[in-house]
Design a protein around this motif. Structure first.
Motif, PDB file in Angstrom:
ATOM      1  N   TYR A 135      11.877  -8.172   1.723  1.00 56.52           N
ATOM      2  CA  TYR A 135      10.835  -7.897   2.715  1.00 56.52           C
ATOM      3  C   TYR A 135       9.830  -9.044   2.793  1.00 56.52           C
ATOM      4  N   ALA A 136       9.343  -9.479   1.647  1.00 52.32           N
ATOM      5  CA  ALA A 136       8.329 -10.541   1.638  1.00 52.32           C
ATOM      6  C   ALA A 136       8.885 -11.833   2.222  1.00 52.32           C
ATOM      7  N   ASP A 137      10.118 -12.173   1.868  1.00 55.49           N
ATOM      8  CA  ASP A 137      10.726 -13.396   2.397  1.00 55.49           C
ATOM      9  C   ASP A 137      10.863 -13.320   3.916  1.00 55.49           C
ATOM     10  N   GLN A 138      11.276 -12.176   4.421  1.00 53.06           N
ATOM     11  CA  GLN A 138      11.478 -12.053   5.864  1.00 53.06           C
ATOM     12  C   GLN A 138      10.145 -12.061   6.618  1.00 53.06           C
ATOM     13  N   ILE A 139       9.121 -11.506   6.020  1.00 53.86           N
ATOM     14  CA  ILE A 139       7.784 -11.584   6.640  1.00 53.86           C
ATOM     15  C   ILE A 139       7.353 -13.041   6.755  1.00 53.86           C
ATOM     16  N   GLN A 140       7.537 -13.796   5.676  1.00 54.99           N
ATOM     17  CA  GLN A 140       7.126 -15.198   5.681  1.00 54.99           C
ATOM     18  C   GLN A 140       7.964 -16.033   6.644  1.00 54.99           C
ATOM     19  N   LEU A 141       9.245 -15.716   6.778  1.00 55.92           N
ATOM     20  CA  LEU A 141      10.091 -16.441   7.728  1.00 55.92           C
ATOM     21  C   LEU A 141       9.616 -16.232   9.165  1.00 55.92           C
ATOM     22  N   ALA A 142       8.959 -15.106   9.415  1.00 56.07           N
ATOM     23  CA  ALA A 142       8.402 -14.842  10.744  1.00 56.07           C
ATOM     24  C   ALA A 142       7.009 -15.435  10.897  1.00 56.07           C
ATOM     25  N   GLY A 143       6.500 -16.086   9.844  1.00 56.31           N
ATOM     26  CA  GLY A 143       5.161 -16.659   9.891  1.00 56.31           C
ATOM     27  C   GLY A 143       4.084 -15.695   9.452  1.00 56.31           C
ATOM     28  N   GLY A 144       4.490 -14.511   9.013  1.00 53.42           N
ATOM     29  CA  GLY A 144       3.529 -13.507   8.604  1.00 53.42           C
ATOM     30  C   GLY A 144       3.087 -13.647   7.159  1.00 53.42           C
ATOM     31  N   ILE A 145       2.164 -12.774   6.767  1.00 51.32           N
ATOM     32  CA  ILE A 145       1.593 -12.796   5.427  1.00 51.32           C
ATOM     33  C   ILE A 145       1.817 -11.438   4.771  1.00 51.32           C
ATOM     34  N   PRO A 146       2.566 -11.379   3.673  1.00 48.23           N
ATOM     35  CA  PRO A 146       2.706 -10.110   2.955  1.00 48.23           C
ATOM     36  C   PRO A 146       1.391  -9.744   2.265  1.00 48.23           C
ATOM     37  N   VAL A 147       0.960  -8.520   2.463  1.00 49.62           N
ATOM     38  CA  VAL A 147      -0.243  -8.014   1.794  1.00 49.62           C
ATOM     39  C   VAL A 147       0.204  -6.893   0.863  1.00 49.62           C
ATOM     40  N   ILE A 148      -0.064  -7.070  -0.419  1.00 48.58           N
ATOM     41  CA  ILE A 148       0.502  -6.183  -1.430  1.00 48.58           C
ATOM     42  C   ILE A 148      -0.443  -5.019  -1.747  1.00 48.58           C
ATOM     43  N   VAL A 149       0.098  -3.808  -1.668  1.00 50.81           N
ATOM     44  CA  VAL A 149      -0.602  -2.595  -2.095  1.00 50.81           C
ATOM     45  C   VAL A 149       0.124  -2.111  -3.344  1.00 50.81           C
ATOM     46  N   ARG A 150      -0.543  -2.161  -4.487  1.00 46.02           N
ATOM     47  CA  ARG A 150       0.135  -1.854  -5.745  1.00 46.02           C
ATOM     48  C   ARG A 150       0.103  -0.364  -6.052  1.00 46.02           C
ATOM     49  N   ALA A 151       1.255   0.115  -6.522  1.00 44.52           N
ATOM     50  CA  ALA A 151       1.364   1.501  -6.961  1.00 44.52           C
ATOM     51  C   ALA A 151       1.887   1.506  -8.391  1.00 44.52           C
ATOM     52  N   SER A 152       1.461   2.461  -9.171  1.00 46.69           N
ATOM     53  CA  SER A 152       1.797   2.482 -10.596  1.00 46.69           C
ATOM     54  C   SER A 152       2.838   3.551 -10.898  1.00 46.69           C
ATOM     55  N   SER A 153       3.448   3.384 -12.058  1.00 44.73           N
ATOM     56  CA  SER A 153       4.411   4.379 -12.518  1.00 44.73           C
ATOM     57  C   SER A 153       3.731   5.725 -12.723  1.00 44.73           C
ATOM     58  N   GLU A 154       2.480   5.691 -13.152  1.00 45.43           N
ATOM     59  CA  GLU A 154       1.731   6.932 -13.389  1.00 45.43           C
ATOM     60  C   GLU A 154       1.556   7.742 -12.110  1.00 45.43           C
ATOM     61  N   SER A 155       1.493   7.045 -10.975  1.00 49.58           N
ATOM     62  CA  SER A 155       1.343   7.742  -9.685  1.00 49.58           C
ATOM     63  C   SER A 155       2.691   8.012  -9.033  1.00 49.58           C
ATOM     64  N   GLY A 156       3.772   7.765  -9.787  1.00 46.20           N
ATOM     65  CA  GLY A 156       5.104   7.930  -9.213  1.00 46.20           C
ATOM     66  C   GLY A 156       5.451   6.817  -8.250  1.00 46.20           C
ATOM     67  N   PHE A 157       4.751   5.678  -8.381  1.00 49.91           N
ATOM     68  CA  PHE A 157       4.912   4.533  -7.484  1.00 49.91           C
ATOM     69  C   PHE A 157       4.613   4.912  -6.034  1.00 49.91           C
ATOM     70  N   ILE A 158       3.679   5.839  -5.857  1.00 49.91           N
ATOM     71  CA  ILE A 158       3.227   6.263  -4.531  1.00 49.91           C
ATOM     72  C   ILE A 158       1.832   5.691  -4.307  1.00 49.91           C
ATOM     73  N   PRO A 159       1.602   4.984  -3.208  1.00 44.99           N
ATOM     74  CA  PRO A 159       0.283   4.393  -2.972  1.00 44.99           C
ATOM     75  C   PRO A 159      -0.748   5.462  -2.622  1.00 44.99           C
ATOM     76  N   THR A 160      -1.994   5.195  -2.962  1.00 47.22           N
ATOM     77  CA  THR A 160      -3.060   6.118  -2.587  1.00 47.22           C
ATOM     78  C   THR A 160      -3.584   5.775  -1.185  1.00 47.22           C
ATOM     79  N   TYR A 161      -4.163   6.761  -0.549  1.00 47.47           N
ATOM     80  CA  TYR A 161      -4.753   6.548   0.779  1.00 47.47           C
ATOM     81  C   TYR A 161      -5.831   5.464   0.701  1.00 47.47           C
ATOM     82  N   GLU A 162      -6.635   5.508  -0.355  1.00 45.02           N
ATOM     83  CA  GLU A 162      -7.731   4.555  -0.492  1.00 45.02           C
ATOM     84  C   GLU A 162      -7.216   3.123  -0.615  1.00 45.02           C
ATOM     85  N   ASP A 163      -6.150   2.937  -1.377  1.00 42.50           N
ATOM     86  CA  ASP A 163      -5.594   1.588  -1.535  1.00 42.50           C
ATOM     87  C   ASP A 163      -4.970   1.085  -0.238  1.00 42.50           C
ATOM     88  N   LEU A 164      -4.300   1.963   0.472  1.00 49.87           N
ATOM     89  CA  LEU A 164      -3.723   1.577   1.762  1.00 49.87           C
ATOM     90  C   LEU A 164      -4.828   1.197   2.743  1.00 49.87           C
TER      91      LEU A 164
END
Length: 443
Positions: free
Chosen positions: A178-207
């Motif tokens: 995903y990140a490589d393809q975003i960059q090939l289009a000239g875009g910028i990947p913006v990372i939202v980190r999720a943890s194992s403790e949260s089941g690798f599900i992002p929070t609304y606040e982080d998004l």
């Protein structure tokens, strides 16, 4: 090579500094660089010319670590070394016979010519019917474009949606392509980190915190590679609300939709509302559910302006996906859900096995995957003086324990390793036993 050689020599002659020149007078300032070049061996000049001819875009590309590790493991196996490989992300089952028969029949009947770039009408109709029947998504056949794998479909989407400087949200850990393809289009990947403790599900606040005026899209991959996480309905609704409020696209990669466990049910984010359907690009394919990874058949469904743009783009890149493979895909989509239930159930049994074995190792923690066929254990307790990173650990396990895994840092999941359990139960038991023994030696 002859053309490059001629070009190099021509540049020397323009300043009168060819290798056989008898010039003794001072060299004009504008030609001094050429003189220094002329004094170097011609092979060095040719290497430089060849190197500088590559685009900046090519410099963004990195070899796939997953394929590299799998390739090294296979090379070791070819030398007679007993390696257990948890690297490959593909089912170890054969493609169902009806699919193979349909493709062979198409070949025998001469269905081997060009087709419409977006796919044959029969297949596009089958896909639109499948999406309505299984996913609650109402797309017409002309809103479907068939490509050479779901990876190709994601690439097409990035190319027609993302402009230079646009930002695309990725929930980490994520599939590195995903990140490589975003960059090939000239875009910028913006990372939202999720943890194992949260089941690798992002929070609304982080998004919400990751969204800016330049946010163009978010990639939703559920079930997920590499975590095995499934986004619950509530999280999908939160993402949909943000996408609607701030006006960005959702690229929903649903390639693992049929490989879900514990009675869970996959949900497509585009099915939440008609408004959400209008801002969603749904990506899917035959590779994982039907054990067709080598066939290379994926598809995207989206609002008509998007699929038209993707079709026009694909016209100039690959044209149509392989003709007779499309016939096989028609047969795949006609199969009843029970036809892949045995494979799904076997993956669930392997999921249970690998989870129990890995979590029995002291210091290893992991979330129990809810879908796909990957485990992503946290092995940070074993990182320190000699083994400093998950990459070091992956190298150590391959060299010393004869086990191939993928470093979690490849997926923005530092301190983890990814294991595919698309291998036999016997190999899972043998491989995890080797990992446990190897970790004991560095504890």
């Amino acid at each position: 090579m002859a053309g490059i050689r001629a070009k190099a020599l021509s540049s020397l002659h323009r300043c009168g500094t060819a290798p056989d020149s008898n010039r003794t007078s001072p060299v004009p300032r504008k030609c001094r660089q050429d003189t220094r070049t002329a004094q170097r061996p011609l092979v060095g000049i040719l290497h430089e010319v060849t190197t500088i001819s590559l685009s900046a875009r090519a410099g963004l590309l990195k070899p796939s670590p997953t394929l590299a590790i799998t390739s090294k493991a296979k090379a070791m196996m070819a030398e007679g070394i007993d390696v257990v490989s948890f690297g490959a992300g593909e089912p170890d089952f054969n493609t169902p016979e009806p699919i193979c028969a349909a493709a062979i029949d198409a070949i025998n009947k001469g269905f081997t010519k060009y087709t419409p770039s977006a796919g044959i009408p029969e297949l596009r109709k089958s896909i639109s019917e499948k999406l309505a029947r299984e996913n609650g998504l109402k797309y017409t056949p002309d809103q479907v474009i068939v490509s050479c794998g779901a990876k190709h479909s994601v690439y097409n989407a990035m190319q027609v949606l993302v402009d230079p400087g646009d930002e695309v949200l990725l929930v980490a850990p994520y599939w590195m392509t995903y990140a490589d393809q975003i960059q090939l289009a000239g875009g910028i990947p913006v990372i939202v980190r999720a943890s194992s403790e949260s089941g690798f599900i992002p929070t609304y606040e982080d998004l919400r915190a990751a969204i800016t005026p330049r946010t163009k899209a978010i990639v939703v991959n559920s079930p997920s590679n590499p975590t095995g996480a499934m986004f619950p309905r509530e999280t999908l609704k939160e993402i949909a609300a943000l996408a609607t409020r701030y006006g960005f696209w959702v690229i929903s990669d649903e390639i693992y939709e049929h490989l879900v466990y514990d009675g869970g049910k996959h949900q497509s984010i585009g099915s939440l509302s008609s408004e959400m359907l209008e801002r969603t690009i749904t990506i899917n394919g035959c590779s994982k559910s039907y054990a067709m990874t080598g066939w290379r058949l994926g598809y995207a469904a989206a609002p008509l302006p998007v699929t038209k743009a993707m079709s026009n783009f694909q016209d100039q890149v690959t044209s149509n996906p392989t003709s007779f493979v499309q016939k096989g895909a028609v047969a795949a989509l006609a199969l009843p859900p029970t036809s892949i239930e045995a494979m799904r159930a076997e993956f669930e049994a392997r999921r249970d096995l690998i989870y129990d074995l890995l979590t029995a190792i002291p210091g290893v923690k992991m979330m129990k995957p809810k879908g796909a066929f990957y485990a992503l254990p946290d092995i940070s307790a074993y990182l320190g003086k000699d083994i400093k990173s998950d990459t070091d650990l992956a190298t150590y396990l391959l060299d010393e324990a004869r086990v191939a895994v993928v470093p979690g840092s490849v997926f923005e999941g530092s301190g983890h390793i990814r294991l595919s359990y698309a291998i036999s139960r016997g190999d899972i038991e043998k491989g995890v036993a080797r990992i446990a023994e190897a970790l004991k030696r560095i504890a």
